[in-house]
Design an enzyme around this catalytic site. Structure first.
Site, short mmCIF file in Angstrom:
data_model
loop_
_atom_site.label_atom_id
_atom_site.label_comp_id
_atom_site.label_asym_id
_atom_site.label_seq_id
_atom_site.Cartn_x
_atom_site.Cartn_y
_atom_site.Cartn_z
N TRP A 83 -3.56 39.93 37.95
CA TRP A 83 -2.04 39.07 37.74
C TRP A 83 -2.50 37.91 36.82
O TRP A 83 -3.81 37.47 36.45
CB TRP A 83 -1.80 38.30 39.06
CG TRP A 83 -1.74 39.30 40.17
CD1 TRP A 83 -2.25 39.58 41.40
CD2 TRP A 83 -0.41 40.22 40.27
NE1 TRP A 83 -1.75 40.51 42.04
CE2 TRP A 83 -0.56 41.06 41.59
CE3 TRP A 83 0.51 40.53 39.52
CZ2 TRP A 83 0.40 41.93 41.95
CZ3 TRP A 83 1.72 41.34 39.99
CH2 TRP A 83 1.45 42.25 41.21
N TRP A 109 3.15 38.38 43.34
CA TRP A 109 4.10 38.21 44.29
C TRP A 109 4.35 37.21 45.16
O TRP A 109 5.41 36.73 45.50
CB TRP A 109 4.41 39.77 44.95
CG TRP A 109 3.37 39.99 46.00
CD1 TRP A 109 2.24 40.58 45.49
CD2 TRP A 109 3.07 39.66 47.12
NE1 TRP A 109 1.33 40.72 46.63
CE2 TRP A 109 1.83 40.25 47.51
CE3 TRP A 109 3.80 38.93 48.10
CZ2 TRP A 109 1.24 40.11 49.00
CZ3 TRP A 109 3.68 38.76 49.65
CH2 TRP A 109 2.25 39.26 49.87
N TRP A 135 8.89 41.31 49.32
CA TRP A 135 8.25 41.34 48.21
C TRP A 135 6.96 42.06 48.00
O TRP A 135 6.58 42.71 46.99
CB TRP A 135 7.52 39.61 48.27
CG TRP A 135 8.51 38.73 47.51
CD1 TRP A 135 9.40 37.81 48.26
CD2 TRP A 135 8.87 38.68 46.14
NE1 TRP A 135 10.28 37.19 47.27
CE2 TRP A 135 9.94 37.72 46.02
CE3 TRP A 135 8.34 39.14 44.85
CZ2 TRP A 135 10.55 37.35 44.73
CZ3 TRP A 135 8.79 38.74 43.65
CH2 TRP A 135 10.07 37.89 43.43
N ASN A 155 21.47 41.17 47.15
CA ASN A 155 20.27 41.92 47.34
C ASN A 155 19.77 42.73 46.41
O ASN A 155 18.83 42.83 45.86
CB ASN A 155 20.69 43.31 48.51
CG ASN A 155 19.61 43.94 49.03
OD1 ASN A 155 18.60 43.52 49.35
ND2 ASN A 155 19.78 45.29 48.47
N TRP A 213 16.15 48.10 58.58
CA TRP A 213 15.26 47.68 57.79
C TRP A 213 14.80 46.32 58.25
O TRP A 213 13.55 46.01 58.08
CB TRP A 213 15.90 47.41 56.40
CG TRP A 213 15.61 48.63 55.27
CD1 TRP A 213 16.67 49.55 55.10
CD2 TRP A 213 14.56 48.87 54.76
NE1 TRP A 213 16.00 50.59 53.92
CE2 TRP A 213 14.57 49.97 53.92
CE3 TRP A 213 13.27 48.41 54.68
CZ2 TRP A 213 13.61 50.64 53.22
CZ3 TRP A 213 12.23 49.02 54.00
CH2 TRP A 213 12.45 50.12 53.23
N GLU A 218 20.63 49.24 57.41
CA GLU A 218 19.87 47.85 57.01
C GLU A 218 19.83 47.08 58.05
O GLU A 218 18.61 46.24 57.90
CB GLU A 218 21.32 47.27 56.22
CG GLU A 218 21.73 47.94 54.86
CD GLU A 218 20.46 47.96 53.86
OE1 GLU A 218 19.55 46.95 53.71
OE2 GLU A 218 20.31 48.98 53.25
#
Length: 467
Positions: free
Chosen positions: A297, A350, A373, A332, A269, A266
């Site tokens: 969209w 987004w 996102w 999360n 990440w 993590e």
């Protein structure tokens, strides 16, 4: 005397710039609130609230010898150097595009003036230019990035101890913390700090609690929002109240296992997100996968408002959105669920989610927010496939099986049985009556149909694939 310019590194432990400056003589700790950079990415309300309290804690650690200014650092620093006679300026690097441009310009100017100007890595385990592929190009897939560049590369440096230093007197032009005007004008935020302690001491306490109580069982438990198996360190990491080097070093001392390995990944990440922003500075605004530029969209203020306020009619989604507004944080697992719902069930861009999170999250971080996102939208690096759509009913049943998390943030459904908690519209009238619920009055009916909206999203995705 050296000025140490604090930015997203509001700590004394493992602070390369502060440690180096302390060896040269007196230190003037400095913070500049910069609301002047171009673009829309001025700090949101939640970030400003956290920052105020974090700066208070940092100032206290210097016995009040933290200088405050507000404005453009390109103007303020040269003036401050003349006022104080400082021989140099040290800082730890930031990686937002505008910060890189500004810092480069500032360093060149000050060096021409004969000043000692140095920048350091205080925020990342590895510099973005150190973790590229063999051909020098950036990674776009996390697993090879982590396994090759992180785990097989040079190990992170050893954390630095807190330095002993002598602080210089505050210059006459220095402002007070209150004068830089960070606190929100609206009532939001008065009770949002329950359970949070901004600042270096609070970060260290949070970390100690996680090591004792949360790390064991982390790999599985981190998906269960009702359990205490996440570190909740993200705001502390964003503001640099604790160093990732300290986290990596502490966990690396523990016997290796699924939980420790997953926690380190993590942190990987986080590194990956900052690498993406560094190598693709348009990440916050442009799809990494250009085919999504053609995606159709929707624009629907009512649907967006229902999502923002946690009134979609889907209790697991609403619980996540209400947690965000009530606490400045979101678990999360919930970030993935609410993100998928916005992008793939409501078909809203987004960017809408990115902007709301930017304003409401204590841990609002340009790299993490943008990369995540784009990931959930299917348009970014190593993204979840667009056709992977989280079902908020089955997600709730799987990850909040007793309903503790959902009932906490959607209390109007507290008396509803587990069977119908995540699908109250299916409950018989007598069950709703017993729970004291009138749908459409006490709790909204679903704002979209899951099956129909899923099919609509997949059809929209097929259209951009065909071109």
């Amino acid at each position: 005397m050296r000025i140490v310019w604090f930015r997203q590194d509001l700590r004394c432990q493992d602070h390369p710039a502060l440690s180096e400056a302390a060896q040269k003589g007196e230190v003037l700790p400095l913070y500049i609130l910069n609301d002047t950079h171009p673009g829309k990415w001025v700090m949101g309300e939640a970030s400003r609230l956290w920052l105020h309290h974090s700066l208070k804690a940092l100032s206290d650690s210097f016995n009040g010898h933290l200088a405050f200014y507000k404005g453009d650092p390109l103007n303020i620093l040269p003036q401050l150097i003349k006022e104080t006679g400082a021989e140099g300026v040290y800082w730890n690097r930031c990686y937002e595009p505008w910060a890189i441009t500004r810092d480069k310009k500032l360093k060149e100017h000050l060096k021409k003036e004969g000043l000692d100007v140095q920048s350091f890595n205080g925020s990342l385990l590895w510099e973005p230019w150190e973790t590229t592929k063999g051909d020098g190009t950036p990674y776009k897939v996390f697993t090879p990035f982590y396994k090759t560049s992180c785990l097989k590369g040079e190990p992170p440096r050893t954390p630095l101890p807190k330095p002993t230093l002598t602080c210089a007197p505050l210059p006459p032009s220095s402002l007070t913390l209150n004068a830089i005007d960070l606190l929100p004008k609206k009532p939001w935020g008065k009770e949002v700090f329950s359970g949070w302690e901004p600042g270096e001491a609070g970060a260290e306490k949070r970390w100690e609690i996680f090591l004792k109580e949360g790390l064991k069982g982390y790999k599985v438990g981190r998906d269960l929002p009702a359990q205490a198996h996440v570190s909740r360190l993200s705001p502390h990491l964003h503001f640099g109240e604790i160093s990732p080097h300290q986290l990596w070093a502490d966990v690396s001392k523990i016997e290796e296992g699924h939980d420790t390995n997953h926690f380190l990944s993590e942190l990987g990440w986080r590194e990956f997100s900052h690498n993406l922003l560094y190598h693709f500075p348009s990440l916050p605004e442009k799809n990494l996968q250009e085919k999504f530029d053609r995606f159709q969209w929707k624009k629907d203020p009512k649907l967006l408002k229902a999502w923002q306020t946690g009134h979609t009619g889907y209790p697991f989604v609403d619980a996540g959105m209400r947690e965000l507004y009530a606490t400045g944080y979101m678990h999360n697992r919930m970030r993935m669920v609410v993100g998928s719902f916005l992008v793939k069930n409501l078909l809203l861009h987004w960017h809408e989610g990115e902007a709301w999170f930017w304003d409401c999250l204590f841990d609002a971080d340009l790299a993490n927010n943008s990369a995540s996102w784009q990931w959930i939208g299917g348009c970014g690096a190593d993204a979840a496939p667009y056709f992977r759509i989280f079902n908020p009913i089955t997600q709730g049943e799987k990850f909040d099986p007793q309903g503790d998390y959902t009932r906490k943030y959607v209390p109007e459904l507290a008396k509803l049985s587990d069977k119908y908690l995540f699908r109250p519209w299916e409950a018989p009238e007598e069950i709703l009556e017993q729970a004291g619920i009138v749908l459409g009055k006490d709790y909204p009916l679903p704002i979209v149909d899951l099956k129909a909206s899923r099919e609509e999203a997949l059809a929209a995705f097929e259209r951009i694939k065909e071109k």
